[in-house]
Motif scaffolding. Sequence first.
Motif, mmCIF file in Angstrom:
data_model
loop_
_atom_site.group_PDB
_atom_site.id
_atom_site.type_symbol
_atom_site.label_atom_id
_atom_site.label_comp_id
_atom_site.label_asym_id
_atom_site.label_seq_id
_atom_site.Cartn_x
_atom_site.Cartn_y
_atom_site.Cartn_z
ATOM 1 N N VAL A 92 -49.647 17.820 -26.513
ATOM 2 C CA VAL A 92 -50.030 16.514 -25.658
ATOM 3 C C VAL A 92 -50.851 15.691 -26.102
ATOM 4 O O VAL A 92 -50.510 14.041 -26.409
ATOM 5 C CB VAL A 92 -51.201 17.293 -24.842
ATOM 6 C CG1 VAL A 92 -51.819 16.285 -23.503
ATOM 7 C CG2 VAL A 92 -51.072 18.412 -23.424
ATOM 8 N N VAL A 93 -51.679 15.628 -27.022
ATOM 9 C CA VAL A 93 -52.918 14.501 -27.947
ATOM 10 C C VAL A 93 -51.402 13.746 -29.075
ATOM 11 O O VAL A 93 -51.487 12.178 -28.791
ATOM 12 C CB VAL A 93 -53.532 15.109 -28.891
ATOM 13 C CG1 VAL A 93 -53.877 13.882 -29.174
ATOM 14 C CG2 VAL A 93 -54.808 15.645 -28.377
ATOM 15 N N ALA A 94 -50.681 14.471 -29.245
ATOM 16 C CA ALA A 94 -49.468 14.018 -29.990
ATOM 17 C C ALA A 94 -48.810 13.121 -29.189
ATOM 18 O O ALA A 94 -48.190 11.624 -29.479
ATOM 19 C CB ALA A 94 -48.423 14.900 -30.926
ATOM 20 N N LEU A 95 -48.220 13.076 -28.584
ATOM 21 C CA LEU A 95 -47.648 13.079 -27.120
ATOM 22 C C LEU A 95 -48.513 11.698 -26.440
ATOM 23 O O LEU A 95 -47.638 10.285 -26.689
ATOM 24 C CB LEU A 95 -47.027 13.308 -25.858
ATOM 25 C CG LEU A 95 -46.066 14.544 -26.006
ATOM 26 C CD1 LEU A 95 -45.884 15.754 -25.329
ATOM 27 C CD2 LEU A 95 -44.819 14.164 -26.631
ATOM 28 N N ALA A 96 -49.855 11.801 -26.321
ATOM 29 C CA ALA A 96 -50.010 10.471 -25.807
ATOM 30 C C ALA A 96 -50.341 9.373 -27.068
ATOM 31 O O ALA A 96 -50.884 8.137 -26.435
ATOM 32 C CB ALA A 96 -52.223 10.868 -25.465
ATOM 33 N N MET A 97 -50.823 10.196 -28.457
ATOM 34 C CA MET A 97 -51.215 8.793 -29.045
ATOM 35 C C MET A 97 -49.597 7.936 -29.950
ATOM 36 O O MET A 97 -49.541 6.678 -29.911
ATOM 37 C CB MET A 97 -51.242 9.606 -30.327
ATOM 38 C CG MET A 97 -52.926 10.198 -30.048
ATOM 39 S SD MET A 97 -53.582 10.628 -31.673
ATOM 40 C CE MET A 97 -53.315 9.356 -32.610
ATOM 41 N N PHE A 98 -48.520 9.210 -30.133
ATOM 42 C CA PHE A 98 -46.938 8.608 -30.228
ATOM 43 C C PHE A 98 -46.202 8.260 -29.292
ATOM 44 O O PHE A 98 -45.177 7.457 -29.284
ATOM 45 C CB PHE A 98 -47.147 9.029 -31.610
ATOM 46 C CG PHE A 98 -47.984 9.629 -32.360
ATOM 47 C CD1 PHE A 98 -48.819 8.566 -33.512
ATOM 48 C CD2 PHE A 98 -49.155 10.674 -32.527
ATOM 49 C CE1 PHE A 98 -49.690 8.464 -34.007
ATOM 50 C CE2 PHE A 98 -49.380 10.506 -33.644
ATOM 51 C CZ PHE A 98 -50.364 9.764 -33.767
ATOM 52 N N ALA A 104 -52.977 24.182 -27.819
ATOM 53 C CA ALA A 104 -51.895 24.296 -27.669
ATOM 54 C C ALA A 104 -52.145 22.388 -26.590
ATOM 55 O O ALA A 104 -51.393 22.252 -26.318
ATOM 56 C CB ALA A 104 -52.193 25.263 -26.391
ATOM 57 N N THR A 105 -53.262 22.018 -26.917
ATOM 58 C CA THR A 105 -52.953 20.426 -26.962
ATOM 59 C C THR A 105 -52.829 19.502 -27.671
ATOM 60 O O THR A 105 -52.667 19.019 -27.530
ATOM 61 C CB THR A 105 -55.284 20.331 -27.074
ATOM 62 O OG1 THR A 105 -56.048 20.638 -28.272
ATOM 63 C CG2 THR A 105 -55.490 20.639 -25.884
ATOM 64 N N LYS A 106 -52.625 20.272 -29.583
ATOM 65 C CA LYS A 106 -52.248 19.615 -30.749
ATOM 66 C C LYS A 106 -50.873 18.930 -29.780
ATOM 67 O O LYS A 106 -50.383 17.447 -29.722
ATOM 68 C CB LYS A 106 -51.934 19.959 -31.545
ATOM 69 C CG LYS A 106 -52.814 20.277 -31.998
ATOM 70 C CD LYS A 106 -52.782 21.581 -33.195
ATOM 71 C CE LYS A 106 -54.291 22.422 -33.789
ATOM 72 N NZ LYS A 106 -53.687 23.147 -35.320
#
Length: 59
Positions: A38-44, A34-36
């Motif tokens: 969120v991490v993608a939005l935070a990085m890109f 479920a965190t993938k």
Amino acid sequence: MVTGKTVVDLRGGRADRARSREWRQDSLVNVWSATKGVVALAMFGPGTWWSGSSVKRSG
């Protein structure tokens, strides 16, 4: 909860492979997948270190 009443309760089923324990309100769940997003939005996402490195924007 809406005005102090439960509207939807999504817990149910069994908490272990042997199907010997039922889900409880305090049962723990892994949320790694479920965190993938969120991490993608935070990085890109816009304004991040990655977003402007080699991307050419029109306008």
